[in-house]
Write an enzyme that holds these catalytic residues in place. Structure first.
Site, PDB file in Angstrom:
ATOM      1  N   ASP A 142      -0.913  -3.715  10.645  1.00 34.89           N
ATOM      2  CA  ASP A 142      -1.869  -2.745  10.130  1.00 34.89           C
ATOM      3  C   ASP A 142      -3.173  -3.497   9.918  1.00 34.89           C
ATOM      4  OD1 ASP A 142      -3.247  -0.709   9.003  1.00 34.89           O
ATOM      5  OD2 ASP A 142      -1.869  -0.333   7.351  1.00 34.89           O
ATOM      6  N   TRP A 180       0.898  -1.168   0.000  1.00 36.74           N
ATOM      7  CA  TRP A 180       0.000   0.000   0.000  1.00 36.74           C
ATOM      8  C   TRP A 180       0.932   1.212   0.000  1.00 36.74           C
ATOM      9  CZ3 TRP A 180      -1.468   3.145   4.648  1.00 36.74           C
ATOM     10  CH2 TRP A 180      -2.465   4.074   4.352  1.00 36.74           C
ATOM     11  N   LYS A 192     -13.333   1.290   6.824  1.00 35.63           N
ATOM     12  CA  LYS A 192     -14.044   0.313   5.982  1.00 35.63           C
ATOM     13  C   LYS A 192     -15.120  -0.432   6.782  1.00 35.63           C
ATOM     14  CE  LYS A 192     -10.109   0.905   3.715  1.00 35.63           C
ATOM     15  NZ  LYS A 192      -9.800   1.763   2.635  1.00 35.63           N
TER      16      LYS A 192
HETATM   17  C1  LMR Z   1      -7.005   2.171  -0.581  1.00 32.29           C
HETATM   18  O1  LMR Z   1      -5.960   1.509  -0.489  1.00 32.29           O
HETATM   19  O2  LMR Z   1      -7.603   2.345  -1.662  1.00 32.29           O
HETATM   20  C2  LMR Z   1      -7.606   2.784   0.646  1.00 32.29           C
HETATM   21  O3  LMR Z   1      -7.027   2.243   1.791  1.00 32.29           O
HETATM   22  C3  LMR Z   1      -7.579   4.259   0.600  1.00 32.29           C
HETATM   23  C4  LMR Z   1      -6.227   4.819   0.892  1.00 32.29           C
HETATM   24  O4  LMR Z   1      -6.104   5.550   1.872  1.00 32.29           O
HETATM   25  O5  LMR Z   1      -5.283   4.555   0.149  1.00 32.29           O
END
Ligand code: LMR
Length: 428
Positions: A237, A156, A273
Site C-alpha cells: 500500500d 490503518w 496526499k
Molecule cells: C488517514 O489515515 O487519516 C487517512 O489515510 C484518511 C483515511 O482514509 O483514513
C-alpha cells in the site's frame, strides 16, 4: 393528474399503508460505530473553542492550517479548463492508459525492467482505498494459495475492513515495539516465518500509517528474504510516495527492491496526499506479474470487477495527475511542491521534539523526529487522548497517532504544553 393533496394529507395516506404489525425488514440491522478517523473531523468542526486542534485525519495543512492546493495542480487545472477538446464522456473501464502507465512508472521507476518486459499493468481506482479493495476483491476470487491476509499491528483501520469484507481471514503481524518506539523487526519476521506458506502480506511501502516507522533498506532485504522463502504474496500500500521523504525514488525503494527480487505483487497507489487531491479519489492498482500473458488475464478480470462495482473511474483527479506526470516541466515543479510539504512536516517534528525536551516532559521523544511521513505515533494512551480532547480540544485517534500536518507555528506551543500536562498528570 396533478397531485392536489396537501403534504399533511399525503403523510396521512402513507401512514395508513404502513402495517405496524409487521417488523421492519431492517429491524435487525445493528448500528455501526462511527469511523474512528472521520468522526474526529466532525467533532473538531463542531467544536467552537478558539484553540482547537485537529491532528486526527491525515490531510496536509499549510502553516496557516489551511488546506493546500498544490501550485502545480492549479496549473494542470488551468490546462484542463482551457482545453477545447475536454468532454465528460466515460473513461475506459480500466481508466486512462496514459494515467495508469505513468502511475506504474512512478512507483516502479523510469527504467523498470518489469515494465520493459511488458509484465506490468494498472487499473485506475477510487484512490488508495479503491486500489486496496479492487486488489483484495480480485485476490479473494483468484488467489488460491491462502485465505489469510496479514496486516500490520497497529493498522490503518480500513485494511481490516477491506480485506475482511471480501472474505479473507485477517491476521496481524507485529510491527510497533512500544519499548523502543520503533519497528518490531524480529517479531515481524517471526510472524512471516510462522504464517502458512503463500499468505498475503499487506505492507506499507513507506511512511507506515499509523506509526510513521519504516524498515531500513537492510531490514527490507531481510523481509524480502523471508517472504520469498515462504512464498508469501506482497501487497504494497503506497499512499505517501514523495510525501514521506520528499524524494519519489527513495519512497519507492522497497517496492522496487521486491520487484528486482522477482516477486509478483500488487501496489495500491493513492494520489490523495502527494497531489493534495483527497476528495478527487485518484488512485491506481499496479500489477506486477511473471509474464505479459499473465498480466493480460489478470487485467481482464480486474476490468470485469471494476465494471460491476463502479463501471468506470472518475475523471477529474486522474486528469490532473496524468497532465503532471506526463509533462517534464510540471513533473519537476511537482517535486518542488512535494519537498515543501515534506519539509513542513519535518520542521514540525523538530519543533515538537524541541518543545517537549525544553518542558522536560517525562519520557523520551526522539521517536517523533525518527518517524517519517504524515504521522507520529506518540505513545500516548487512550485516557491521555481523552483528556486532550476534553480539556484542550485536541482531536487525535485513541491510539495516540498524531497527524503532524495539523501542527503549525501557531499552535505548537499550546500542543506541546497539553502533551506535557497529560503525560505528567493522566494515569494510564
Ligand atoms: C488517514 O489515515 O487519516 C487517512 O489515510 C484518511 C483515511 O482514509 O483514513
Amino acid at each position: 393528474m396533478p397531485n392536489t393533496a396537501s403534504s399533511s394529507q399525503r403523510l396521512g395516506q402513507i401512514s395508513a399503508h404502513l402495517d405496524n404489525s409487521k417488523m421492519s425488514v431492517f429491524q435487525n440491522v445493528p448500528q455501526a460505530p462511527a469511523d474512528v478517523i472521520f468522526s474526529l473531523t466532525a467533532g473538531y468542526k463542531a467544536d467552537t473553542h478558539p484553540q482547537k486542534i485537529n491532528v486526527g485525519v491525515g490531510a496536509f495543512r499549510t502553516d496557516e492550517l489551511k488546506p493546500y492546493v498544490l501550485p502545480v495542480v492549479k496549473k494542470a487545472d488551468a490546462i484542463l479548463f482551457n482545453d477545447p477538446n475536454l468532454d465528460h464522456e466515460y473513461l475506459p473501464i480500466a481508466g486512462t492508459p496514459s494515467y495508469t502507465q505513468a502511475a506504474s512508472k512512478l512507483i516502479l521507476g523510469e527504467n523498470s525492467p518489469a515494465i520493459q518486459q511488458g509484465r506490468v499493468g494498472g487499473v485506475q481506482t477510487i484512490s488508495g482505498t479503491g486500489a486496496n479493495h479492487t486488489g483484495a476483491a480480485f485476490l479473494s476470487q483468484y488467489y488460491t494459495k491462502s485465505r489469510k491476509v496479514y496486516i500490520s499491528k497497529p493498522t490503518w483501520a480500513n485494511h481490516r475492513a477491506i480485506f475482511g469484507g471480501v472474505g479473507f481471514q485477517v491476521e496481524e503481524y507485529p510491527y510497533w515495539d512500544p519499548e523502543t518506539r520503533g519497528l518490531n523487526y524480529q517479531g515481524m519476521l517471526q510472524c512471516m516465518r510462522d504464517a502458512p506458506n503463500g499468505s498475503i502480506f499487506l505492507i506499507h511501502a513507506c511512511a507506515h500509517n499509523p506509526t510513521g516507522v519504516d524498515p531500513t533498506p537492510e531490514q527490507w532485504k531481510g523481509i524480502a528474504e523471508v517472504m520469498k522463502a515462504k512464498d508469501h504474496f506482497p501487497f504494497f500500500d503506497c499512499a505517501y510516495q514523495g510525501f514521506a521523504s520528499g524524494d519519489l525514488d527513495r519512497d519507492a525503494w522497497a517496492v522496487r527492491y521486491f520487484v528486482d527480487q522477482g516477486f509478483e505483487l500488487f501496489v495500491a497507489q493513492s494520489f490523495a496526499k502527494n497531489f493534495g487531491l483527497y476528495g478527487e479519489r485518484a488512485g491506481n492498482l499496479t500489477v506486477v506479474s511473471k509474464s505479459p500473458a499473465d498480466k493480460q488475464r489478470v487485467l481482464s478480470q480486474l476490468e470485469k470487477l471494476q465494471r460491476a462495482e463502479i463501471s468506470n473511474p472518475p475523471a477529474y483527479g486522474s486528469r490532473i495527475v496524468d497532465i503532471v506526470l506526463n509533462d517534464p516541466a510540471l513533473y519537476a515543479e511537482w517535486k518542488e511542491n512535494l519537498q515543501y510539504m515534506s519539509n513542513r512536516i519535518i520542521t514540525m517534528r523538530k519543533a515538537l521534539y524541541e518543545r517537549l525536551v525544553a518542558l522536560g516532559t517525562p519520557g523520551t521523544w526522539n521517536h517523533i523526529t525518527d518517524q517519517i511521513g504524515m504521522f507520529s505515533f506518540t505513545g500516548l494512551k487512550a485516557p491521555q487522548v481523552k483528556v486532550l480532547k476534553e480539556k484542550y480540544h485536541i482531536y487525535m485517534t485513541d491510539n495516540g497517532r498524531v497527524s503532524m500536518a495539523g501542527l503549525s507555528t501557531r499552535n505548537i506551543d499550546y500542543f506541546a504544553k497539553a502533551i506535557d500536562d497529560v503525560v505528567r498528570n493522566v494515569a494510564v
